[in-house]
Design an enzyme around this catalytic site. Structure first.
Site, PDB file in Angstrom:
ATOM      1  N   HIS A  32       0.828  -1.213   0.000  1.00  0.00           N
ATOM      2  CA  HIS A  32       0.000   0.000   0.000  1.00  0.00           C
ATOM      3  C   HIS A  32       0.865   1.267   0.000  1.00  0.00           C
ATOM      4  O   HIS A  32       0.449   2.313   0.464  1.00  0.00           O
ATOM      5  CB  HIS A  32      -0.984   0.011   1.181  1.00  0.00           C
ATOM      6  CG  HIS A  32      -2.067  -1.014   1.023  1.00  0.00           C
ATOM      7  ND1 HIS A  32      -3.203  -0.782   0.272  1.00  0.00           N
ATOM      8  CD2 HIS A  32      -2.164  -2.285   1.486  1.00  0.00           C
ATOM      9  CE1 HIS A  32      -3.961  -1.877   0.301  1.00  0.00           C
ATOM     10  NE2 HIS A  32      -3.344  -2.810   1.022  1.00  0.00           N
ATOM     11  N   SER A  65     -11.973 -17.841 -22.870  1.00  0.00           N
ATOM     12  CA  SER A  65     -11.248 -18.116 -21.623  1.00  0.00           C
ATOM     13  C   SER A  65     -11.403 -19.594 -21.282  1.00  0.00           C
ATOM     14  O   SER A  65     -12.522 -20.069 -21.059  1.00  0.00           O
ATOM     15  CB  SER A  65     -11.804 -17.260 -20.486  1.00  0.00           C
ATOM     16  OG  SER A  65     -11.464 -17.851 -19.244  1.00  0.00           O
ATOM     17  N   GLY A 120      -4.381 -12.909  -3.988  1.00  0.00           N
ATOM     18  CA  GLY A 120      -3.547 -11.723  -3.824  1.00  0.00           C
ATOM     19  C   GLY A 120      -2.257 -11.803  -4.619  1.00  0.00           C
ATOM     20  O   GLY A 120      -1.284 -11.118  -4.326  1.00  0.00           O
ATOM     21  N   ASP A 168       1.659  -3.989  -9.276  1.00  0.00           N
ATOM     22  CA  ASP A 168       1.383  -5.314  -9.836  1.00  0.00           C
ATOM     23  C   ASP A 168       1.737  -5.370 -11.321  1.00  0.00           C
ATOM     24  O   ASP A 168       2.371  -6.313 -11.794  1.00  0.00           O
ATOM     25  CB  ASP A 168      -0.095  -5.677  -9.653  1.00  0.00           C
ATOM     26  CG  ASP A 168      -0.511  -5.629  -8.200  1.00  0.00           C
ATOM     27  OD1 ASP A 168       0.374  -5.517  -7.339  1.00  0.00           O
ATOM     28  OD2 ASP A 168      -1.722  -5.692  -7.932  1.00  0.00           O
TER      29      ASP A 168
HETATM   30  C1  GLA Z   1      -2.996  -4.359  -4.814  1.00  0.00           C
HETATM   31  C2  GLA Z   1      -2.812  -3.212  -5.796  1.00  0.00           C
HETATM   32  C3  GLA Z   1      -1.380  -2.680  -5.773  1.00  0.00           C
HETATM   33  C4  GLA Z   1      -0.912  -2.388  -4.349  1.00  0.00           C
HETATM   34  C5  GLA Z   1      -1.239  -3.558  -3.426  1.00  0.00           C
HETATM   35  C6  GLA Z   1      -0.932  -3.256  -1.992  1.00  0.00           C
HETATM   36  O1  GLA Z   1      -2.266  -5.468  -5.212  1.00  0.00           O
HETATM   37  O2  GLA Z   1      -3.129  -3.609  -7.104  1.00  0.00           O
HETATM   38  O3  GLA Z   1      -1.276  -1.538  -6.574  1.00  0.00           O
HETATM   39  O4  GLA Z   1      -1.464  -1.203  -3.876  1.00  0.00           O
HETATM   40  O5  GLA Z   1      -2.585  -3.961  -3.515  1.00  0.00           O
HETATM   41  O6  GLA Z   1       0.424  -3.055  -1.811  1.00  0.00           O
END
Ligand code: GLA
Length: 380
Positions: A32, A65, A120, A168
């Site tokens: 974050h 897909s 995640g 990401d």
């Molecule tokens: C998600 C978002 C990223 C980042 C993370 C937390 O993965 O896509 O941009 O903010 O949360 O670090």
């Protein structure tokens, strides 16, 4: 996975296309912080998306897909957004490429992935980056790599409702085998760090829970940070992002902002520093410090940023009990994985204890993924 895609492509479209791939990501530390102009420290992993693509000479995208067993056709105008979530990522990438002056025309595609969904690990960035990279290649648009990452990020903002940072998509585009990348999200300077912690393993433990409303909670965290930064900026105009603020500057505005925003900002300011401390520790081979910082991040994400949950806090505590060197919730939070740095000799015991105790407590199994740092977006 590749063979399955090729077979399906041939069946649906009667010919062969070209293959492209990209990856999910882990993040060692720096959570974050990206949308606050701070540092992140991610790497691409050996789980990703593969897509076969061929231009079809029309103005339509025809996409299948494998994982959703679903076929969708859509046009390339702003009004043509498909209703299927997975297809809107591809649509968004097309639109964002067009907005940047790139060329995009109709194509056929079949794709599949092995990034666990909701864990995640950013399966969405893997999907965006695969198509951003592929379209740039196929239409020879000459868009640079940072802009390709931004195409993915803008897709999230404008077509998927998540006001995410750049981490990401950056990791998914820039990832290299065996290397983590420290990115300064304000200046976009980055540095590769070889990551091969001898005597340790990096392992993800997937709680297999994903909480509803994660994206609105995420956007709310971002708004809190922007609010805190705006308050600090009144006294210190040089503060462009929250990451520019000193801790004492935050204290100055404590009474002017909601307590919640204060706590969020307190976490972020601490986290930005922790990334730098971890990089220094890594260069010294000091994994004990790396691990301790991971625990501190978990504490902050859980108590100050409030993006952890019961399952992840449980896994974090259990890691401490098992003498795991470092452990924390990874990614956006609200479910998903913990990332754990564990000594080789403690690995088996930790995994066995986690499996048994987690299931006894929550009534469902967890999943374990060993981390292999791999290449990001590429043509196969
Ligand atoms: C998600 C978002 C990223 C980042 C993370 C937390 O993965 O896509 O941009 O903010 O949360 O670090």
């Amino acid at each position: 996975m590749k063979e399955k895609i090729q077979e399906k492509f041939r069946t649906l479209f009667g010919q062969d296309g070209e293959l492209f791939a990209s990856a999910g990501r882990i993040n060692l530390i720096g959570e974050h912080t990206d949308y606050n102009g701070g540092y992140v420290f991610p790497g691409a992993i050996d789980k990703g998306i593969i897509a076969e693509i061929k231009l079809n000479g029309s103005d339509k995208v025809k996409a299948y897909s494998i994982d959703y067993d679903e076929y969708v056709e859509f046009g390339l105008g702003e009004e043509d957004k498909p209703s299927q979530g997975w297809a809107s990522y591809i649509f968004g990438v097309c639109r964002e490429t067009l907005k940047r002056g790139g060329k995009v025309e109709g194509f056929d595609t079949v794709f599949a992935g092995d990034v666990p969904l909701g864990a995640g690990l950013s399966s969405s960035a893997a999907l965006e980056s695969t198509f951003a990279y592929a379209l740039n290649y196929l239409f020879a648009n000459g868009i640079d790599k940072f802009e390709l990452a931004k195409i993915g990020q803008s897709t999230e903002h404008n077509y998927c409702g998540v006001k995410c940072g750049i981490m990401d998509q950056f990791a998914s585009i820039f990832g290299q085998q065996g290397k983590l990348i420290r990115l300064n999200c304000k200046t976009l300077e980055y540095k590769y760090f070889p990551f091969n912690p001898e005597g340790y393993k990096l392992v993800l433990i997937d709680s297999c829970v994903k909480h509803e409303l994660a994206s609105s909670a995420y956007n709310k965290r971002r708004a809190s940070c922007e609010n805190a930064a705006a308050a600090i900026r009144k006294n210190h105009p040089e503060v462009e992002f929250l990451s520019d603020a000193k801790r004492v500057w935050l204290d100055e505005v404590r009474d002017e902002i909601p307590e919640e925003d204060f706590l969020r900002a307190e976490y972020v300011i601490g986290e930005v520093q922790r990334v730098l401390d971890v990089c220094d520790a890594l260069e010294r081979g000091d994994y004990e410090t790396v691990g301790e910082m991971m625990y501190q991040t978990h504490f902050g994400l859980s108590r100050l940023y409030e993006v952890s949950c019961e399952e992840l806090d449980f896994l974090n505590k259990l890691a401490r009990k098992c003498d795991v060197t470092g452990s924390r919730v990874m990614g956006g939070g609200f479910g998903g994985c913990t990332i754990n740095l564990v000594k080789d000799e403690l690995y088996d015991g930790f995994i066995a204890a986690a499996k048994e105790q987690f299931e006894a407590r929550f009534g469902h199994a967890l999943k374990v993924y060993d981390v292999v740092i791999s290449d990001g977006a590429r043509k196969l």
